[in-house]
Design an enzyme around this catalytic site. Structure first.
Site, PDB file in Angstrom:
ATOM      1  N   VAL A   8       0.873  -1.167   0.000  1.00 32.36           N
ATOM      2  CA  VAL A   8       0.000   0.000   0.000  1.00 32.36           C
ATOM      3  C   VAL A   8       0.910   1.218   0.000  1.00 32.36           C
ATOM      4  O   VAL A   8       2.037   1.157   0.480  1.00 32.36           O
ATOM      5  CB  VAL A   8      -0.972   0.022   1.210  1.00 32.36           C
ATOM      6  CG1 VAL A   8      -2.029  -1.056   1.073  1.00 32.36           C
ATOM      7  CG2 VAL A   8      -0.236  -0.118   2.523  1.00 32.36           C
ATOM      8  N   SER A   9       0.435   2.313  -0.559  1.00 37.34           N
ATOM      9  CA  SER A   9       1.299   3.479  -0.747  1.00 37.34           C
ATOM     10  C   SER A   9       1.511   4.302   0.508  1.00 37.34           C
ATOM     11  O   SER A   9       2.450   5.069   0.591  1.00 37.34           O
ATOM     12  CB  SER A   9       0.730   4.382  -1.847  1.00 37.34           C
ATOM     13  OG  SER A   9       0.706   3.662  -3.056  1.00 37.34           O
ATOM     14  N   ALA A  10       0.634   4.165   1.487  1.00 34.70           N
ATOM     15  CA  ALA A  10       0.753   4.988   2.693  1.00 34.70           C
ATOM     16  C   ALA A  10       0.433   4.163   3.932  1.00 34.70           C
ATOM     17  O   ALA A  10      -0.283   3.170   3.858  1.00 34.70           O
ATOM     18  CB  ALA A  10      -0.190   6.189   2.612  1.00 34.70           C
ATOM     19  N   GLN A  13      -3.239   3.443   4.751  1.00 34.52           N
ATOM     20  CA  GLN A  13      -4.045   2.640   3.834  1.00 34.52           C
ATOM     21  C   GLN A  13      -4.103   1.201   4.350  1.00 34.52           C
ATOM     22  O   GLN A  13      -3.219   0.755   5.077  1.00 34.52           O
ATOM     23  CB  GLN A  13      -3.455   2.680   2.429  1.00 34.52           C
ATOM     24  CG  GLN A  13      -3.628   4.025   1.755  1.00 34.52           C
ATOM     25  CD  GLN A  13      -3.076   4.034   0.344  1.00 34.52           C
ATOM     26  OE1 GLN A  13      -2.118   3.347   0.038  1.00 34.52           O
ATOM     27  NE2 GLN A  13      -3.682   4.827  -0.508  1.00 34.52           N
TER      28      GLN A  13
END
Length: 196
Positions: A8-10, A13
């Protein structure tokens, strides 16, 4: 061995959906590797750790190709490195055509390569679009007067007196900060702004 890779990018998330689908495919929880960071390159701790453990004949399961990465050329290069150099199969759950465990003949490889090129292009294009939307959103917010970053620092009423005393070496910066009821770093920062 079957391994799963989720990304996941963050930090805020959720990876639950990716993990659930991998578990349903028979991946053991201890064999799922998760990174919470951008997919712009492959310098990711869990990803590197997974690649150190895979052996020829193993399978890596991904929920979608953009979980592997979002850079067109890097995805192509990494796919070839994993499947050809390391001899590890890749199975992309959202795209059954990207499954190197099946159709290892020339036609199967050809179809996988075409689909991979198309999807890695889409992944990078989406990354570019996200950046553009962010930039446009920030521009509009600034035009509406939204400020980004830290709020401006309040200058204590007695700051100038203590700042001038500090400049004359009558007191230390620490003493000046204490008298102004601010941290030492703030005492310096306000002084820098005044000096400009």
């Amino acid at each position: 061995m079957i391994m799963g890779y989720a990304r996941v990018s963050a930090i805020d998330q959720h990876e639950d959906r990716q993990i659930r689908e991998m578990l349903a495919c028979g991946v053991k929880e201890e064999n799922i590797y998760l990174d919470k960071m951008s997919g712009k390159n492959f310098q990711r701790p869990a990803y590197k750790k997974m690649l150190q453990k895979v052996k020829r004949g193993d399978v890596i399961i991904l929920k979608s190709i953009d979980r592997l990465g979002r850079n067109y050329h890097q995805i192509q290069s990494e796919w070839k490195r994993i499947t050809r150099e390391l001899g590890v199969d890749i199975k992309v759950l959202d795209m059954p055509l990207l499954d190197t465990t099946k159709s290892k003949d020339l036609l199967g490889t050809f179809i996988s390569d075409i689909v991979l090129q198309m999807l890695s292009f889409v992944a990078e294009n989406e990354r570019t679009n996200i950046k553009q939307r962010q930039a446009e959103g920030i521009k509009i917010a600034r035009e509406k007067g939204t400020r980004f970053g830290r709020p401006p620092m309040e200058v204590p009423e007695n700051y100038l007196d203590y700042y001038l005393r500090w400049k004359k070496k009558e007191i230390s910066a620490k003493e000046g900060a204490e008298k102004c009821n601010i941290p030492v770093w703030a005492f310096y920062r306000i002084g820098k702004k005044l000096a400009k």
